[in-house]
Write an enzyme that holds these catalytic residues in place. Structure first.
Site, PDB file in Angstrom:
ATOM      1  N   ARG A  26      -2.558 -10.614   4.506  1.00 26.62           N
ATOM      2  CA  ARG A  26      -2.921 -10.686   3.085  1.00 26.62           C
ATOM      3  C   ARG A  26      -1.817 -10.002   2.301  1.00 26.62           C
ATOM      4  O   ARG A  26      -1.566  -8.806   2.488  1.00 26.62           O
ATOM      5  CB  ARG A  26      -4.265  -9.987   2.863  1.00 26.62           C
ATOM      6  CG  ARG A  26      -4.787 -10.019   1.439  1.00 26.62           C
ATOM      7  CD  ARG A  26      -6.139  -9.305   1.377  1.00 26.62           C
ATOM      8  NE  ARG A  26      -6.728  -9.338   0.045  1.00 26.62           N
ATOM      9  CZ  ARG A  26      -6.476  -8.464  -0.924  1.00 26.62           C
ATOM     10  NH1 ARG A  26      -5.625  -7.449  -0.682  1.00 26.62           N
ATOM     11  NH2 ARG A  26      -7.046  -8.564  -2.105  1.00 26.62           N
ATOM     12  N   LYS A  34       0.822  -1.200   0.000  1.00 25.43           N
ATOM     13  CA  LYS A  34       0.000   0.000   0.000  1.00 25.43           C
ATOM     14  C   LYS A  34       0.861   1.256   0.000  1.00 25.43           C
ATOM     15  O   LYS A  34       2.032   1.238   0.371  1.00 25.43           O
ATOM     16  CB  LYS A  34      -0.991  -0.044   1.164  1.00 25.43           C
ATOM     17  CG  LYS A  34      -2.035  -1.127   0.900  1.00 25.43           C
ATOM     18  CD  LYS A  34      -3.175  -1.153   1.870  1.00 25.43           C
ATOM     19  CE  LYS A  34      -4.208  -2.181   1.395  1.00 25.43           C
ATOM     20  NZ  LYS A  34      -5.297  -2.363   2.372  1.00 25.43           N
TER      21      LYS A  34
END
Length: 288
Positions: free
Chosen positions: A267, A227
């Site tokens: 994840r 991210k």
């Protein structure tokens, strides 16, 4: 969605490896995901990538057909189904534990019929009123993320006085609704939603207080992988963040933090780096 209820599966079905978090490997069958949009868009490419993640040690393959990057527009239902169903059917047949990453009940229903065994909904069941009854009726694990709105405008909702307290409060409220609706508590996972309606400093604050999330009494999934807030580490404020593929070392570090905190799963896009990082945690724990 079909009118016939899904057959209920037994609870307690979440994978739980000994001594480390579950590693969920991501396959985005989309043209516009922030990290790998378009890379696995063709069915054959997606299948091969799913097989690779399995071989690299992913415990779950998370298959999604809708980008949730900030500003992303939603595909049609039929397009989302076209993207995810062939991959789910093939890799489930080959022995993968598959989660479907969707906010739509009809997609979840078709994915479960195709072989998925977990529903991962970034809206926590808020985007589609049919989702929670479907999951409760099917008796499958449900991953509910902290969510304040769709990708088109979610970053305008990144306003908090105390992000950790507010995320915990909103997830507590969602947890209670989901349990009351009949979702098995043993199979309800909470995700703090890093990057979703959160600015970089919000993400860091949540990562620093994973213990607060664990106090909610449910398994916790952390999805920090690649991210943007990781890409800004060590980069001048006026420079663009490092590209997603150069954020795997930072992602592995977040996997270590998650493991030390005691979360259920992480994840990730790059499975080997996280599996190696978790092996270090396990090796040190064995000596303590």
């Amino acid at each position: 969605m079909s009118s016939a209820p899904a057959s209920r599966r037994p609870g307690g079905a979440l994978p739980r490896p000994e001594g480390r978090p579950v590693v969920m490997g991501v396959v985005n069958v989309t043209p516009d995901s922030f990290s790998d949009g378009g890379e696995w868009f063709e069915p054959a490419d997606a299948v091969e990538h799913g097989r690779l993640l399995m071989a690299q040690g992913a415990d779950i393959i998370d298959v999604g057909g809708e980008s949730t990057r900030p500003g992303a527009e939603r595909p049609s239902v039929q397009e989302e189904l076209r993207r995810v169903l062939p991959l789910i059917e093939l890799i489930a047949t080959e022995g993968a534990t598959v989660s479907v990453d969707t906010m739509r009940a009809v997609v979840a229903e078709r994915a479960l019929a195709a072989g998925a065994s977990i529903v991962n909904d970034v809206s926590g069941g808020l985007a589609d009123p049919d989702m929670v009854p479907l999951v409760a009726g099917a008796g499958v694990p449900f991953i509910a993320m902290h969510w304040r709105g769709h990708s088109t405008d979610m970053q305008t909702r990144a306003v908090y006085d105390d992000v950790v307290a507010e995320v915990c409060a909103e997830l507590t409220e969602r947890r209670d609704v989901l349990l009351a609706a009949g979702i098995d508590g043993a199979d309800l996972v909470l995700d703090p939603g890093l990057g979703f309606a959160k600015l970089p400093h919000h993400n860091w604050a949540v990562l620093a207080r994973l213990d607060a999330l664990l106090l909610l009494g449910q398994p916790v999934l952390v999805g920090a992988s690649r991210k943007t807030f990781l890409g800004r580490l060590g980069v001048p404020a006026d420079a663009p963040p490092r590209p997603p593929a150069e954020r795997d070392a930072a992602t592995a570090a977040t996997s270590v933090l998650a493991a030390l905190a005691g979360v259920w799963g992480v994840r990730v896009h790059d499975v080997p780096s996280t599996r190696d990082a978790l092996a270090v945690v396990c090796a040190v724990r064995e000596q303590s």
